[in-house]
Design an enzyme around this catalytic site. Structure first.
Site, PDB file in Angstrom:
ATOM      1  CG  HIS A 247      -1.727  -1.208   1.443  1.00  0.00           C
ATOM      2  ND1 HIS A 247      -2.898  -1.463   0.747  1.00  0.00           N
ATOM      3  CD2 HIS A 247      -1.544  -2.254   2.279  1.00  0.00           C
ATOM      4  CE1 HIS A 247      -3.398  -2.613   1.152  1.00  0.00           C
ATOM      5  NE2 HIS A 247      -2.601  -3.119   2.067  1.00  0.00           N
TER       6      HIS A 247
HETATM    7  O1  RIB Z   1      -4.429  -0.190   5.199  1.00  0.00           O
HETATM    8  C1  RIB Z   1      -3.071  -0.177   4.854  1.00  0.00           C
HETATM    9  C2  RIB Z   1      -2.307   0.790   5.694  1.00  0.00           C
HETATM   10  O2  RIB Z   1      -2.389   0.411   7.062  1.00  0.00           O
HETATM   11  C3  RIB Z   1      -0.814   0.812   5.371  1.00  0.00           C
HETATM   12  O3  RIB Z   1      -0.301   2.085   5.612  1.00  0.00           O
HETATM   13  C4  RIB Z   1      -0.238  -0.176   6.341  1.00  0.00           C
HETATM   14  O4  RIB Z   1       1.134   0.091   6.652  1.00  0.00           O
HETATM   15  C5  RIB Z   1      -1.083   0.071   7.539  1.00  0.00           C
HETATM   16  O5  RIB Z   1      -0.534   1.192   8.230  1.00  0.00           O
END
Ligand code: RIB
Ligand code: CA
Length: 325
Positions: A247
């Site tokens: 992500h």
């Molecule tokens: O939903 C994904 C996010 O939540 C990313 O930033 C992951 O590192 C967690 O922090």
């Protein structure tokens, strides 16, 4: 004539994908990382700070000298909610043990330091890349309101505008962790781009890429491959796919190569009161609320182009062949 690099502060909660995002940021000459600020999220703040320092050491110069600052240990308006299960492993880096930090965190609070950096720079010089709960960012914009008009933009990994959440059916983890902060940031008026689950889930890193990084064998590539393998193992158990979403790396990629994504203008806010919808990103793309758009929401991604971008940047900057050259 290449443009001057964009000065950025990365606010993160390493976390495997935050670690990969940091590696990508330092492998991108388009970015000049002035600071790494930390906030509780994937793991508690002390562990997040430790992980950020270790990852910056692993990356080496200039990361190893980049100020790493402690931010908030939890939301300001509600109790801290730790993940129900250690998605990123017990210590937050997928079980990959890195050497103990070579230095301590930079003194001072992340929010005050960031405000000082923004004030000392020319208007429009700084971009914030936020890959964690938005507590620090909201505190900056609220406590130092003059920074709002001095920021170039904020690129946020968070939310799910048109897709299901990953923490509740309605909410993505970063926005669910501190919905009041997320709402404050989305409604702040600062130029905002949101990279949510709508696109991060479409741009998966396959096991073959993780294995190729491990096979490369250099310190950073091997560590990145092992961290990704941890996430892929978890995805395989839950989604039967041997790949994972990275992500936060896509948020960094959005800051460097916005052309990798499709963008939709929308008025956005974050639900804070809903019994089942706390943390939900609400994106009004058709003007039904009467509000003018306040964000550009990533609505599509060239998955293969991102995959190639991430792998080539990691190999070119940290790969064994580069180190041997
Ligand atoms: O939903 C994904 C996010 O939540 C990313 O930033 C992951 O590192 C967690 O922090
Ligand atoms: Ca994160």
């Amino acid at each position: 004539m290449s443009r001057a690099p964009s000065r950025v502060v990365i606010d993160c909660d390493p976390g495997i994908d935050d670690a990969i995002a940091l590696m990508l940021a330092y492998a991108s000459p388009e970015l000049d990382v002035a600071g790494v600020t930390t906030v509780a999220g994937n793991v508690g703040l002390d562990q997040v700070v430790d992980n950020a320092l270790r990852v910056c050491d692993l990356i080496g110069p200039p990361a190893a000298a980049t100020p790493v600052l402690r931010g908030y240990a939890g939301p300001l308006a509600r109790a801290l909610r730790q993940p129900d299960e250690p998605v990123h492993g017990a210590y937050g880096l997928g079980g990959v043990e890195l050497p103990a930090p070579s230095r301590a965190a930079h003194p001072g609070h992340a929010v005050d330091w960031t405000a000082g950096q923004i004030r000392a720079a020319a208007p429009g010089e700084f971009t914030l890349i936020a890959t964690a709960p938005l507590t620090n960012v909201a505190a900056l914009l609220h406590g130092h309101p003059d920074t709002r008009e001095r920021l170039k933009e904020i690129v946020v990994m968070g939310g799910a505008a048109f897709a299901p959440g990953n923490t509740t059916p309605a909410a993505e983890f970063n926005f669910h962790a501190d919905p009041e902060a997320a709402r404050y940031v989305t409604e702040s008026g600062v130029p905002l781009r949101i990279v949510g689950l709508d696109v991060t889930r479409e741009a998966l890193t396959p096991l073959a890429d993780a294995e190729a990084l491990i096979a490369d064998g250099a310190p950073v590539t091997a560590a990145a491959g092992r961290m990704l393998s941890h996430l892929i193992d978890r995805y395989a158990r839950r989604h039967t796919v041997r790949a994972c979403a990275v992500h936060d790396a896509l948020a960094v990629a959005a800051a460097v190569r916005p052309d990798l994504l499709e963008w939709t203008d929308a008025w956005v806010t974050v639900e804070c009161a809903g019994e089942f919808t706390r943390g939900a990103l609400v994106a009004d793309v058709h003007g039904r609320t009467g509000h003018a758009p306040n964000a550009r929401v990533a609505s599509g991604v060239d998955a293969e182009a991102f995959r190639g971008f991430l792998m080539s940047r990691l190999r070119d900057r940290y790969g064994a062949a580069r180190l041997a050259a």
